[in-house]
Scaffold this motif. Structure first.
Motif, PDB file in Angstrom:
ATOM      1  N   UNK A   1      -8.818   1.982  20.254  1.00  0.00           N
ATOM      2  CA  UNK A   1      -8.173   3.256  20.578  1.00  0.00           C
ATOM      3  C   UNK A   1      -6.704   3.239  20.179  1.00  0.00           C
ATOM      4  N   UNK A   2      -6.086   2.069  20.173  1.00  0.00           N
ATOM      5  CA  UNK A   2      -4.692   1.953  19.721  1.00  0.00           C
ATOM      6  C   UNK A   2      -4.585   1.968  18.203  1.00  0.00           C
ATOM      7  N   UNK A   3      -5.666   1.633  17.511  1.00  0.00           N
ATOM      8  CA  UNK A   3      -5.624   1.515  16.052  1.00  0.00           C
ATOM      9  C   UNK A   3      -6.090   2.776  15.323  1.00  0.00           C
ATOM     10  N   UNK A   4      -7.061   3.465  15.872  1.00  0.00           N
ATOM     11  CA  UNK A   4      -7.629   4.615  15.170  1.00  0.00           C
ATOM     12  C   UNK A   4      -6.598   5.733  15.026  1.00  0.00           C
ATOM     13  N   UNK A   5      -6.551   6.334  13.855  1.00  0.00           N
ATOM     14  CA  UNK A   5      -5.561   7.345  13.516  1.00  0.00           C
ATOM     15  C   UNK A   5      -6.108   8.755  13.755  1.00  0.00           C
ATOM     16  N   UNK A   6      -5.337   9.593  14.415  1.00  0.00           N
ATOM     17  CA  UNK A   6      -5.718  10.999  14.527  1.00  0.00           C
ATOM     18  C   UNK A   6      -5.685  11.682  13.152  1.00  0.00           C
ATOM     19  N   UNK A   7      -4.841  11.201  12.286  1.00  0.00           N
ATOM     20  CA  UNK A   7      -4.782  11.704  10.901  1.00  0.00           C
ATOM     21  C   UNK A   7      -5.264  10.556  10.009  1.00  0.00           C
ATOM     22  N   UNK A   8      -6.556  10.447   9.782  1.00  0.00           N
ATOM     23  CA  UNK A   8      -7.124   9.217   9.207  1.00  0.00           C
ATOM     24  C   UNK A   8      -7.006   9.097   7.688  1.00  0.00           C
ATOM     25  N   UNK A   9      -5.766   9.096   7.222  1.00  0.00           N
ATOM     26  CA  UNK A   9      -5.516   8.851   5.809  1.00  0.00           C
ATOM     27  C   UNK A   9      -5.545   7.350   5.532  1.00  0.00           C
ATOM     28  N   UNK A  10      -6.093   6.946   4.414  1.00  0.00           N
ATOM     29  CA  UNK A  10      -6.013   5.530   4.039  1.00  0.00           C
ATOM     30  C   UNK A  10      -4.562   5.103   3.820  1.00  0.00           C
ATOM     31  N   UNK A  11      -4.358   3.809   3.823  1.00  0.00           N
ATOM     32  CA  UNK A  11      -3.062   3.232   3.477  1.00  0.00           C
ATOM     33  C   UNK A  11      -2.926   3.195   1.959  1.00  0.00           C
ATOM     34  N   UNK A  12      -1.956   3.902   1.442  1.00  0.00           N
ATOM     35  CA  UNK A  12      -1.763   3.889  -0.011  1.00  0.00           C
ATOM     36  C   UNK A  12      -1.426   2.478  -0.496  1.00  0.00           C
ATOM     37  N   UNK A  13      -0.578   1.782   0.279  1.00  0.00           N
ATOM     38  CA  UNK A  13      -0.214   0.415  -0.114  1.00  0.00           C
ATOM     39  C   UNK A  13      -1.416  -0.515  -0.018  1.00  0.00           C
ATOM     40  N   UNK A  14      -2.239  -0.339   1.035  1.00  0.00           N
ATOM     41  CA  UNK A  14      -3.419  -1.192   1.194  1.00  0.00           C
ATOM     42  C   UNK A  14      -4.443  -0.978   0.100  1.00  0.00           C
ATOM     43  N   UNK A  15      -4.634   0.288  -0.312  1.00  0.00           N
ATOM     44  CA  UNK A  15      -5.563   0.556  -1.417  1.00  0.00           C
ATOM     45  C   UNK A  15      -5.034  -0.024  -2.716  1.00  0.00           C
ATOM     46  N   UNK A  16      -3.727   0.086  -2.916  1.00  0.00           N
ATOM     47  CA  UNK A  16      -3.156  -0.446  -4.157  1.00  0.00           C
ATOM     48  C   UNK A  16      -3.288  -1.965  -4.218  1.00  0.00           C
ATOM     49  N   UNK A  17      -3.199  -2.629  -3.076  1.00  0.00           N
ATOM     50  CA  UNK A  17      -3.381  -4.088  -3.078  1.00  0.00           C
ATOM     51  C   UNK A  17      -4.787  -4.462  -3.556  1.00  0.00           C
ATOM     52  N   UNK A  18      -5.788  -3.693  -3.134  1.00  0.00           N
ATOM     53  CA  UNK A  18      -7.152  -3.971  -3.586  1.00  0.00           C
ATOM     54  C   UNK A  18      -7.291  -3.653  -5.071  1.00  0.00           C
ATOM     55  N   UNK A  19      -6.727  -2.532  -5.507  1.00  0.00           N
ATOM     56  CA  UNK A  19      -6.745  -2.180  -6.935  1.00  0.00           C
ATOM     57  C   UNK A  19      -6.128  -3.296  -7.768  1.00  0.00           C
ATOM     58  N   UNK A  20      -4.961  -3.765  -7.341  1.00  0.00           N
ATOM     59  CA  UNK A  20      -4.246  -4.798  -8.107  1.00  0.00           C
ATOM     60  C   UNK A  20      -4.984  -6.133  -8.077  1.00  0.00           C
ATOM     61  N   UNK A  21      -5.703  -6.411  -6.987  1.00  0.00           N
ATOM     62  CA  UNK A  21      -6.446  -7.668  -6.876  1.00  0.00           C
ATOM     63  C   UNK A  21      -7.480  -7.787  -7.986  1.00  0.00           C
TER      64      UNK A  21
END
Length: 309
Positions: A251-271
């Motif tokens: 409940x502390x982690x879930x986002x009311x505005x559930x957009x992905x992390x742009x930085x987190x997605x880019x880390x996977x892309x770059x990996x």
């Protein structure tokens, strides 16, 4: 009674992070949005989960970002719709007698699959700790319950598991947290995905599904008494004390505005960029934010979490 359009959902794992479809179905939220949500498959993590989505065996899927990015690099069309969490609540958990990473030498770590998010994350941590594959074996066990049981039985020294299992296992038999993989690696956490073909052919159904997820997240955070039974049935191993602790954590982690992390997605892309001859992917190659933008515009402002971290 009017027959509602059916939408099939696959779940990568039995975890609270990938339980929102189940909770929303049980609470009647999908029906209220005009959809008959069916759970087509469970525990279909990693490349197998993406394969079924691409093949049209189901229209929606909750799983990790790593196999989705790999599939887009390979020319397929899965696409992220939203993400309840920005990073994984994923841990490398040691048995009670494993108190340091060096104590893993000569032992085995349980993962779901080698090419999926758990295997990639475990391998990255071993590299950080200067432990080679000769020092520690990664063992594919397929499901979180199998990893959890292998830890209890002493067949593995450690396992990659979500917070659900970490909280319950610490209470029940003294699991030790060796690494917070979300904090260490900062990969995008679990996502809801469809394919671009399905979104183009059935935009109204995708819009209704995204709206249902937004409402389910709000229900989870604001009305725990309405979701605990679904959580316990879905995971199948939590007692009441453990369920309350797990719910409070998410409940502390879930986002009311559930957009992905742009930085987190880019880390996977770059990996994965060095492994493919094509140019590195852009965020818009793996993410369609239009459905979530419209859903949030209709529901009005809520507390926000930055999508940049």
């Amino acid at each position: 009674m009017k027959t509602l359009p059916q939408v099939r959902l696959a779940l990568g794992l039995r975890s609270t992070a990938q339980s929102l479809g189940v909770i929303g179905r049980d609470a009647g939220i999908f029906r209220a949005q005009g959809l008959d949500l069916r759970i087509a498959r469970e525990e279909t993590a990693g490349p197998e989960g993406v394969r079924g989505l691409i093949a049209g065996e189901y229209e929606l899927a909750e799983f990790g970002a790593v196999p989705l990015v790999q599939a887009v690099y390979e020319g397929h069309d899965p696409v992220i719709l939203l993400a309840a969490e920005q990073t994984n609540a994923l841990y490398l958990l040691g048995a009670a007698h494993i108190d340091t990473p060096r104590a893993l030498a000569g032992g085995r770590i349980g993962v779901l699959s080698m090419p999926g998010q758990t295997g990639v994350s475990a391998a990255a941590m071993l590299d950080k700790w200067d432990l080679s594959r000769a020092d520690v074996e990664l063992l594919e066990l397929g499901t979180y319950p199998a990893i959890y049981q292998a830890l209890q039985d002493g067949r593995i020294a450690a396992g990659v598991l979500t917070a659900d299992y970490g909280i319950a296992g610490t209470i029940a038999f003294g699991l030790r947290k060796l690494a917070d993989l979300g904090e260490e690696l900062r990969f995008q956490g679990p996502i809801l995905a469809t394919t671009r073909r399905y979104a183009s052919a059935h935009p109204e159904r995708v819009q209704r599904a995204v709206a249902a997820y937004v409402r389910t997240i709000a229900l989870f955070v604001e009305q725990p008494h309405r979701v605990l039974d679904s959580m316990q049935r879905h995971l199948g191993f939590l007692d009441h004390e453990q369920a309350l602790a797990v719910h409070a954590f998410y409940a502390r982690r879930f986002q009311h505005r559930p957009y992905p992390s742009e930085a987190g997605m880019k880390r996977v892309i770059d990996l994965y960029a060095p492994s493919y001859p094509r140019p590195a992917l852009r965020l818009e190659d793996i993410w369609d934010r239009s459905f979530l933008d419209r859903s949030l515009a209709m529901t009005g402002p809520r507390p926000t979490t930055s999508s940049q971290g």
